[in-house]
Write a protein that holds these residues in place. Structure first.
Motif, PDB file in Angstrom:
ATOM      1  N   ARG A  57      -5.706  12.827   3.508  1.00 31.90           N
ATOM      2  CA  ARG A  57      -6.946  13.097   2.765  1.00 31.90           C
ATOM      3  C   ARG A  57      -8.113  12.254   3.289  1.00 31.90           C
ATOM      4  O   ARG A  57      -9.265  12.524   3.042  1.00 31.90           O
ATOM      5  N   ARG A 124       6.484   8.761  -0.224  1.00 31.48           N
ATOM      6  CA  ARG A 124       6.178   7.425  -0.796  1.00 31.48           C
ATOM      7  C   ARG A 124       7.391   6.870  -1.521  1.00 31.48           C
ATOM      8  O   ARG A 124       7.737   5.684  -1.375  1.00 31.48           O
ATOM      9  N   ASP A 154       0.650  -0.126  -4.078  1.00 27.66           N
ATOM     10  CA  ASP A 154       0.239   0.625  -2.888  1.00 27.66           C
ATOM     11  C   ASP A 154      -0.530  -0.280  -1.938  1.00 27.66           C
ATOM     12  O   ASP A 154      -1.429  -1.004  -2.378  1.00 27.66           O
ATOM     13  N   ARG A 157      -4.459  -0.353  -2.074  1.00 28.52           N
ATOM     14  CA  ARG A 157      -5.174  -0.800  -3.279  1.00 28.52           C
ATOM     15  C   ARG A 157      -5.468  -2.287  -3.088  1.00 28.52           C
ATOM     16  O   ARG A 157      -4.727  -3.145  -3.571  1.00 28.52           O
ATOM     17  N   SER A 209      -2.307   6.727 -14.264  1.00 30.03           N
ATOM     18  CA  SER A 209      -1.339   5.693 -13.869  1.00 30.03           C
ATOM     19  C   SER A 209      -1.812   5.063 -12.565  1.00 30.03           C
ATOM     20  O   SER A 209      -2.023   5.754 -11.572  1.00 30.03           O
ATOM     21  N   GLU A 210      -2.005   3.756 -12.600  1.00 32.25           N
ATOM     22  CA  GLU A 210      -2.471   3.076 -11.378  1.00 32.25           C
ATOM     23  C   GLU A 210      -1.367   2.131 -10.880  1.00 32.25           C
ATOM     24  O   GLU A 210      -0.236   2.196 -11.328  1.00 32.25           O
ATOM     25  N   MET A 211      -1.725   1.236  -9.999  1.00 31.60           N
ATOM     26  CA  MET A 211      -0.817   0.148  -9.571  1.00 31.60           C
ATOM     27  C   MET A 211      -1.584  -1.140  -9.786  1.00 31.60           C
ATOM     28  O   MET A 211      -2.817  -1.125  -9.846  1.00 31.60           O
ATOM     29  N   GLN A 213       2.658  -1.895 -10.449  1.00 30.49           N
ATOM     30  CA  GLN A 213       3.710  -1.711 -11.435  1.00 30.49           C
ATOM     31  C   GLN A 213       4.772  -2.772 -11.169  1.00 30.49           C
ATOM     32  O   GLN A 213       4.833  -3.339 -10.085  1.00 30.49           O
ATOM     33  N   THR A 236       5.696  11.241  -7.808  1.00 32.26           N
ATOM     34  CA  THR A 236       4.636  10.272  -7.466  1.00 32.26           C
ATOM     35  C   THR A 236       4.605   9.112  -8.462  1.00 32.26           C
ATOM     36  O   THR A 236       3.724   8.275  -8.392  1.00 32.26           O
ATOM     37  N   GLU A 237       5.572   9.084  -9.381  1.00 27.87           N
ATOM     38  CA  GLU A 237       5.464   8.101 -10.461  1.00 27.87           C
ATOM     39  C   GLU A 237       6.753   7.297 -10.605  1.00 27.87           C
ATOM     40  O   GLU A 237       7.778   7.798 -11.091  1.00 27.87           O
ATOM     41  N   LYS A 261      -7.276   3.422  -5.819  1.00 33.33           N
ATOM     42  CA  LYS A 261      -6.570   3.583  -4.532  1.00 33.33           C
ATOM     43  C   LYS A 261      -7.531   4.147  -3.495  1.00 33.33           C
ATOM     44  O   LYS A 261      -8.230   5.134  -3.746  1.00 33.33           O
TER      45      LYS A 261
HETATM   46  O1  LIG Z   1       0.079  10.363  -5.290  1.00 28.53           O
HETATM   47  P1  LIG Z   1      -0.252   9.562  -4.097  1.00 28.53           P
HETATM   48  O2  LIG Z   1       0.890   9.508  -3.122  1.00 28.53           O
HETATM   49  O3  LIG Z   1      -1.578   9.887  -3.450  1.00 28.53           O
HETATM   50  O4  LIG Z   1      -0.448   8.045  -4.599  1.00 28.53           O
HETATM   51  C1  LIG Z   1       0.469   7.502  -5.421  1.00 28.53           C
HETATM   52  C2  LIG Z   1      -0.080   7.467  -6.855  1.00 28.53           C
HETATM   53  O5  LIG Z   1       0.332   8.585  -7.518  1.00 28.53           O
HETATM   54  C3  LIG Z   1       0.491   6.255  -7.536  1.00 28.53           C
HETATM   55  O6  LIG Z   1       0.057   5.192  -6.755  1.00 28.53           O
HETATM   56  C4  LIG Z   1      -0.052   6.058  -8.936  1.00 28.53           C
HETATM   57  O7  LIG Z   1      -0.373   7.279  -9.538  1.00 28.53           O
HETATM   58  C5  LIG Z   1       0.917   5.276  -9.806  1.00 28.53           C
HETATM   59  O8  LIG Z   1       2.145   5.869  -9.799  1.00 28.53           O
END
Ligand SMILES: O=P(O)(O)OC[C@@H](O)[C@@H](O)[C@@H](O)CO
Ligand SMILES: Nc1ccn([C@@H]2O[C@H](COP(=O)(O)OP(=O)(O)OP(=O)(O)O)[C@@H](O)[C@H]2O)c(=O)n1
Length: 419
Positions: A57, A124, A154, A157, A209-211, A213, A236-237, A261
């Motif tokens: 992206r 991931r 990540d 971040r 949801s961020e990081m 975690q 992704t979670e 991110k």
């Molecule tokens: O979905 P992507 O691979 O772009 O990035 C991962 C994110 O989804 C993740 O970092 C947060 O949403 C927390 O889970």
């Protein structure tokens, strides 16, 4: 990636830079953190940084974790943020095989410590799982000790601080899992098969949801071991894996807006302006006199009055030689060297030399403004400009070592001062 100094070969899961838990001695007691959840921080904490993506992206050839911000790879800022936290014992970075050497060069060039490398996976989740295996003692090639709690963050971040890391680790120690969340900016909608709106979610009842975690290591490791291929491929979670496979409900903690991110190109520009703003919060005025009545001290007071959110300090020039470490600790990267009606440039050049030799410009560009107050009624401007041409040549030289040098000439007539 530009070729950096050859680094020591690193084995999978083996610490590639310094001994684990190297770095600043860690205070025995918890750092005082206003937002920390009740409970205690576990003794053994490690971190896994997934950094094996291709950054599709972002739309550039270089994977975004290696894209440069102020001449330095993005991932180096994230590593520095985690390394500032002395109680994180090991940091495992999951990178693709073809990026291993580039990663080792970054570690070597920017002096990162406590870093071990693991091979990234095709997704991931697979990268994170490989990072956890490097910490799990049930793996044949594991060289690291298993932590009680593992942070997952990540690599893209970079703006993560000790406060949120301590909060998620403390909460994970109590609940088994914890993660940072942020309010949604856009409303989440669910489209129907024909591409029209099926329904929208109540934005007030949902969060992003961020990081970072954090998890009890055994919880998240078990979850990944039980994980279906579908989840490993499309999930992704991480918090969801802990819930689905270990019935562990993660504690959700409100994080700061800085936890975003880097995903699109504009995020790199935003990251650069945030870093510039952060390193411009400290300015040190360097005087070539101790006279508190001098124009240099006057300049400091003017700057203090004009620049509200900047911490302005000052020091006499002769004190700067051996005290570069003080600037490192103070995180000062902007200097104003004041030279009042003197053509003695040796002291200033000595300061610049000390600056170049220090590790200060390693992590961030160091800005140096040479301010010369000269009485142009005594010496014509053209002659003064000739005398100052050395600054231009010196600026080209020091820029190679991340020192951005500029000169400012101010007409300062002594005559008026005598009235
Ligand atoms: O979905 P992507 O691979 O772009 O990035 C991962 C994110 O989804 C993740 O970092 C947060 O949403 C927390 O889970
Ligand atoms: N196979 C993968 C895919 C992603 N990541 C990492 O997971 C983090 C967050 O993922 P994301 O933002 O999706 O990164 P990319 O997959 O690189 O981005 P894109 O989806 O745009 O390709 C990044 O640090 C990325 O390097 C990883 O370790 N291994």
């Amino acid at each position: 990636m530009e070729p950096g100094p050859l680094s020591r070969p690193a084995e999978q899961g083996r610490c590639v830079s310094g001994s684990p838990s190297a770095g600043a001695a860690c205070p025995a007691s918890l750092p005082s953190t206003a937002g920390a959840e009740p409970g205690s921080r576990p003794a053994a904490v490690a971190a896994v940084l997934p950094a094996g993506g291709c950054g599709e992206r972002m739309g550039v050839r270089t994977p975004k974790q290696f894209c440069r911000v102020l001449e330095r790879p993005l991932i180096s800022y994230t590593l520095q943020a985690l390394e500032r936290v002395c109680w994180i014992k090991d940091i495992v970075v999951a990178v693709t095989r073809e990026n291993m050497e580039a990663m080792r060069n970054i570690i070597q060039r920017y002096g990162h410590k406590r870093i071990s490398l693991a091979e990234a996976g095709a997704t991931r989740h697979r990268s994170i799982f490989n990072g956890l295996k490097a910490l799990a003692e049930d793996q044949p090639d594991c060289k690291l000790t298993k932590p009680e709690v593992v942070i997952i963050h990540d690599a893209v971040r970079p703006f993560v601080d000790e406060d949120i890391l301590l909060r998620v680790v403390t909460a994970a120690n109590e609940h088994g899992a914890a993660g940072a969340i942020r309010p949604l900016v856009s409303t989440v909608i669910s489209p129907s098969a024909d591409g029209c709106l099926d329904h929208s979610l109540d934005r007030a009842k949902h969060r992003a949801s961020e990081m970072p975690q954090a998890f009890l290591f055994d919880v998240i490791y078990e979850a990944y071991q039980q994980c279906s291929d579908y989840d490993l491929e499309f999930g992704t979670e991480c918090l969801q894996l802990a819930l689905k496979y270990c019935h562990t409900k993660a504690k959700l903690l409100e994080g700061s807006p800085d936890l975003w991110k880097v995903t699109y190109k504009q995020d790199l520009y935003a990251a650069e302006s945030m870093i510039k703003e952060k390193i411009s919060q400290e300015i040190c005025v360097i005087e070539n006199t101790k006279d508190e009545e001098s124009v240099g001290y006057l300049l400091k007071e003017v700057l203090r009055n004009e620049l509200n959110f900047v911490n302005i300090t000052s020091t006499p020039l002769e004190h700067t030689g051996g005290n570069i470490q003080n600037f490192l600790i103070a995180q000062c990267y902007s200097f104003i060297c004041v030279n009042v009606v003197s053509s003695n440039f040796q002291e200033t050049q000595k300061f610049l030399g000390t600056l170049e030799e220090s590790s200060l410009p390693l992590l961030y560009p160091v800005v140096v403004v040479l301010v010369y107050f000269l009485d142009l009624t005594l010496v014509p401007l053209t002659q003064e400009m000739e005398n100052l041409m050395w600054i231009r040549e010196l600026a080209k030289e020091v820029k190679k070592r991340n020192v951005l040098l500029s000169g400012l000439l101010i007409n300062y007539s002594q005559v008026k001062r005598k009235d």
